[in-house]
Design a protein around this motif. Sequence first.
Motif, PDB file in Angstrom:
ATOM      1  N   VAL A   1       0.859  -1.185   0.000  1.00 52.20           N
ATOM      2  CA  VAL A   1       0.000   0.000   0.000  1.00 52.20           C
ATOM      3  C   VAL A   1       0.894   1.233   0.000  1.00 52.20           C
ATOM      4  O   VAL A   1       2.013   1.196   0.510  1.00 52.20           O
ATOM      5  N   VAL A   2       0.406   2.324  -0.603  1.00 57.52           N
ATOM      6  CA  VAL A   2       1.193   3.554  -0.730  1.00 57.52           C
ATOM      7  C   VAL A   2       0.434   4.725  -0.119  1.00 57.52           C
ATOM      8  O   VAL A   2      -0.763   4.910  -0.380  1.00 57.52           O
ATOM      9  N   ILE A   3       1.143   5.499   0.683  1.00 59.20           N
ATOM     10  CA  ILE A   3       0.615   6.755   1.216  1.00 59.20           C
ATOM     11  C   ILE A   3       1.196   7.909   0.409  1.00 59.20           C
ATOM     12  O   ILE A   3       2.393   7.940   0.126  1.00 59.20           O
ATOM     13  N   VAL A   4       0.353   8.855   0.027  1.00 58.46           N
ATOM     14  CA  VAL A   4       0.814  10.105  -0.586  1.00 58.46           C
ATOM     15  C   VAL A   4       0.590  11.215   0.432  1.00 58.46           C
ATOM     16  O   VAL A   4      -0.527  11.400   0.931  1.00 58.46           O
ATOM     17  N   ALA A   5       1.655  11.939   0.770  1.00 58.54           N
ATOM     18  CA  ALA A   5       1.606  12.990   1.791  1.00 58.54           C
ATOM     19  C   ALA A   5       2.240  14.258   1.224  1.00 58.54           C
ATOM     20  O   ALA A   5       2.677  14.292   0.067  1.00 58.54           O
ATOM     21  N   ALA A   6       2.295  15.303   2.050  1.00 56.87           N
ATOM     22  CA  ALA A   6       2.877  16.561   1.600  1.00 56.87           C
ATOM     23  C   ALA A   6       3.503  17.301   2.768  1.00 56.87           C
ATOM     24  O   ALA A   6       2.973  17.282   3.887  1.00 56.87           O
TER      25      ALA A   6
ATOM     26  N   GLU B   1      -0.567  11.900  10.424  1.00 53.07           N
ATOM     27  CA  GLU B   1       0.407  10.925   9.926  1.00 53.07           C
ATOM     28  C   GLU B   1       0.225   9.558  10.584  1.00 53.07           C
ATOM     29  O   GLU B   1       0.201   8.528   9.892  1.00 53.07           O
ATOM     30  N   SER B   2       0.079   9.528  11.898  1.00 52.23           N
ATOM     31  CA  SER B   2      -0.023   8.237  12.592  1.00 52.23           C
ATOM     32  C   SER B   2      -1.327   7.528  12.253  1.00 52.23           C
ATOM     33  O   SER B   2      -1.353   6.301  12.084  1.00 52.23           O
ATOM     34  N   PHE B   3      -2.417   8.286  12.146  1.00 52.65           N
ATOM     35  CA  PHE B   3      -3.701   7.674  11.810  1.00 52.65           C
ATOM     36  C   PHE B   3      -3.658   7.065  10.415  1.00 52.65           C
ATOM     37  O   PHE B   3      -4.110   5.936  10.199  1.00 52.65           O
ATOM     38  N   THR B   4      -3.109   7.815   9.458  1.00 55.93           N
ATOM     39  CA  THR B   4      -3.022   7.311   8.084  1.00 55.93           C
ATOM     40  C   THR B   4      -2.121   6.089   8.014  1.00 55.93           C
ATOM     41  O   THR B   4      -2.446   5.095   7.345  1.00 55.93           O
ATOM     42  N   ARG B   5      -0.994   6.143   8.703  1.00 61.63           N
ATOM     43  CA  ARG B   5      -0.093   4.994   8.710  1.00 61.63           C
ATOM     44  C   ARG B   5      -0.769   3.764   9.326  1.00 61.63           C
ATOM     45  O   ARG B   5      -0.583   2.633   8.862  1.00 61.63           O
TER      46      ARG B   5
ATOM     47  N   ILE C   1      -3.433   5.685  -0.375  1.00 65.51           N
ATOM     48  CA  ILE C   1      -4.090   6.553   0.609  1.00 65.51           C
ATOM     49  C   ILE C   1      -3.409   7.912   0.550  1.00 65.51           C
ATOM     50  O   ILE C   1      -2.185   7.999   0.534  1.00 65.51           O
ATOM     51  N   VAL C   2      -4.202   8.974   0.514  1.00 69.18           N
ATOM     52  CA  VAL C   2      -3.615  10.310   0.532  1.00 69.18           C
ATOM     53  C   VAL C   2      -3.979  10.978   1.856  1.00 69.18           C
ATOM     54  O   VAL C   2      -5.121  10.907   2.311  1.00 69.18           O
ATOM     55  N   GLN C   3      -2.975  11.572   2.512  1.00 68.30           N
ATOM     56  CA  GLN C   3      -3.207  12.305   3.762  1.00 68.30           C
ATOM     57  C   GLN C   3      -3.086  13.787   3.471  1.00 68.30           C
ATOM     58  O   GLN C   3      -2.090  14.261   2.927  1.00 68.30           O
ATOM     59  N   VAL C   4      -4.119  14.534   3.818  1.00 70.22           N
ATOM     60  CA  VAL C   4      -4.269  15.912   3.353  1.00 70.22           C
ATOM     61  C   VAL C   4      -4.363  16.869   4.529  1.00 70.22           C
ATOM     62  O   VAL C   4      -5.144  16.648   5.458  1.00 70.22           O
ATOM     63  N   GLN C   5      -3.593  17.943   4.451  1.00 72.03           N
ATOM     64  CA  GLN C   5      -3.677  19.011   5.441  1.00 72.03           C
ATOM     65  C   GLN C   5      -3.753  20.358   4.734  1.00 72.03           C
ATOM     66  O   GLN C   5      -3.298  20.497   3.601  1.00 72.03           O
ATOM     67  N   GLY C   6      -4.343  21.327   5.400  1.00 80.12           N
ATOM     68  CA  GLY C   6      -4.353  22.677   4.855  1.00 80.12           C
ATOM     69  C   GLY C   6      -5.173  22.804   3.585  1.00 80.12           C
ATOM     70  O   GLY C   6      -6.151  22.092   3.365  1.00 80.12           O
ATOM     71  N   ARG C   7      -4.736  23.710   2.726  1.00 80.98           N
ATOM     72  CA  ARG C   7      -5.498  24.045   1.533  1.00 80.98           C
ATOM     73  C   ARG C   7      -5.165  23.139   0.355  1.00 80.98           C
ATOM     74  O   ARG C   7      -4.004  22.795   0.124  1.00 80.98           O
ATOM     75  N   VAL C   8      -6.204  22.777  -0.384  1.00 80.17           N
ATOM     76  CA  VAL C   8      -6.075  22.031  -1.633  1.00 80.17           C
ATOM     77  C   VAL C   8      -6.863  22.811  -2.674  1.00 80.17           C
ATOM     78  O   VAL C   8      -8.093  22.892  -2.596  1.00 80.17           O
ATOM     79  N   ILE C   9      -6.159  23.386  -3.631  1.00 75.80           N
ATOM     80  CA  ILE C   9      -6.787  24.317  -4.561  1.00 75.80           C
ATOM     81  C   ILE C   9      -6.629  23.832  -5.995  1.00 75.80           C
ATOM     82  O   ILE C   9      -5.525  23.494  -6.433  1.00 75.80           O
ATOM     83  N   ALA C  10      -7.736  23.777  -6.725  1.00 72.82           N
ATOM     84  CA  ALA C  10      -7.754  23.496  -8.165  1.00 72.82           C
ATOM     85  C   ALA C  10      -6.970  22.232  -8.497  1.00 72.82           C
ATOM     86  O   ALA C  10      -7.355  21.133  -8.098  1.00 72.82           O
ATOM     87  N   GLY C  11      -5.833  22.388  -9.217  1.00 72.04           N
ATOM     88  CA  GLY C  11      -5.039  21.222  -9.584  1.00 72.04           C
ATOM     89  C   GLY C  11      -4.558  20.413  -8.400  1.00 72.04           C
ATOM     90  O   GLY C  11      -4.172  19.250  -8.560  1.00 72.04           O
ATOM     91  N   GLY C  12      -4.575  20.993  -7.191  1.00 72.07           N
ATOM     92  CA  GLY C  12      -4.239  20.213  -6.006  1.00 72.07           C
ATOM     93  C   GLY C  12      -5.159  19.027  -5.822  1.00 72.07           C
ATOM     94  O   GLY C  12      -4.752  17.966  -5.321  1.00 72.07           O
ATOM     95  N   LEU C  13      -6.420  19.183  -6.236  1.00 71.51           N
ATOM     96  CA  LEU C  13      -7.370  18.074  -6.149  1.00 71.51           C
ATOM     97  C   LEU C  13      -6.964  16.908  -7.039  1.00 71.51           C
ATOM     98  O   LEU C  13      -7.349  15.765  -6.802  1.00 71.51           O
ATOM     99  N   MET C  14      -6.165  17.196  -8.066  1.00 68.92           N
ATOM    100  CA  MET C  14      -5.705  16.143  -8.969  1.00 68.92           C
ATOM    101  C   MET C  14      -4.613  15.284  -8.337  1.00 68.92           C
ATOM    102  O   MET C  14      -4.234  14.251  -8.891  1.00 68.92           O
TER     103      MET C  14
END
Length: 289
Positions: A59-64, A210-214, A124-137
């Motif tokens: 499984v792969v997590i995508v974070a930022a 991070e810990s919840f997603t992991r 699984i993607v873990q998201v914080q803060g703002r996600v704008i326009a192409g960020g949703l991609m």
Amino acid sequence: MSSRKTKPDYERIRYEMAATGVARVTLAREEKRNAQDFQMLYELDSALKAAMLDDAVKVVIVAADGPDFSSGHDLASCASITDFDTVTATGGFEQPGAHGHMATEEDAYLGLCWRWRNLPKPTIVQVQGRVIAGGLMLVWPFDLIVASEDASFSDPTVAFGVNGHEFFVHAWELGARKAKEMLFRSSYITAQEAADVGMVNHVVPRDDLESFTRGIAEEIAQRPTMGLKLAKQAVNNSLDAQGQWNALQSAFALHQIGHSHARLIHDGSLLDPDGAAVIRDLAKRMPSP
């Protein structure tokens, strides 16, 4: 037997093993609020491909990094797509007029997102803060979404004179009426609103993200690889039966009409320049940690 290979040196992302069976890819352009240039997108694709080819990864997590997940496309970047290993056989990137621009977006945006949506392993993607326009991609192609309480989501690109960003799955992710409101008003939804409409799986405190997603990823990694692959394909096939791919292609064509229209009435610009002020105002109004 693992097919692990030496991974390249990345500049826009990091690739690591977060736990047994769990790889994590992190967008590492904090100073740009993880705005996506071609280099970031194709590095992300390279890392995801490496994870798919590594039998030790289930499984792969995508974070930022940083306060915001992604501010969208890096409109200031001047890089050419021909400098990168493209993923479709589209071609024509250097053709004049709408031809070359459409080919570029067909590969770097629609092509990459569709490829990520169909990866054989759970993501699984873990998201914080703002996600704008192409960020949703960088969110919607992936299987599960865990958001911090301060996360917010928006696609304000109608203000630029297009129908929305290039991976147009808005109706599936938000429902038709919420999608229309977000697009028409250049508004945003909070993490809890996103969870209420089924776009987000879990909303957690920022410190627990991070810990919840992991933890979810480690649980998934206990399941048989074959079962995970078949389950994912079965759900994606259900979306295909609803016509998702055909709808994406139609919306992408409309997006290109928007660009062509802008070229004609805004001195060759791909976007309505008045949209920039709308986007800046929206970014100020969206919750920020």
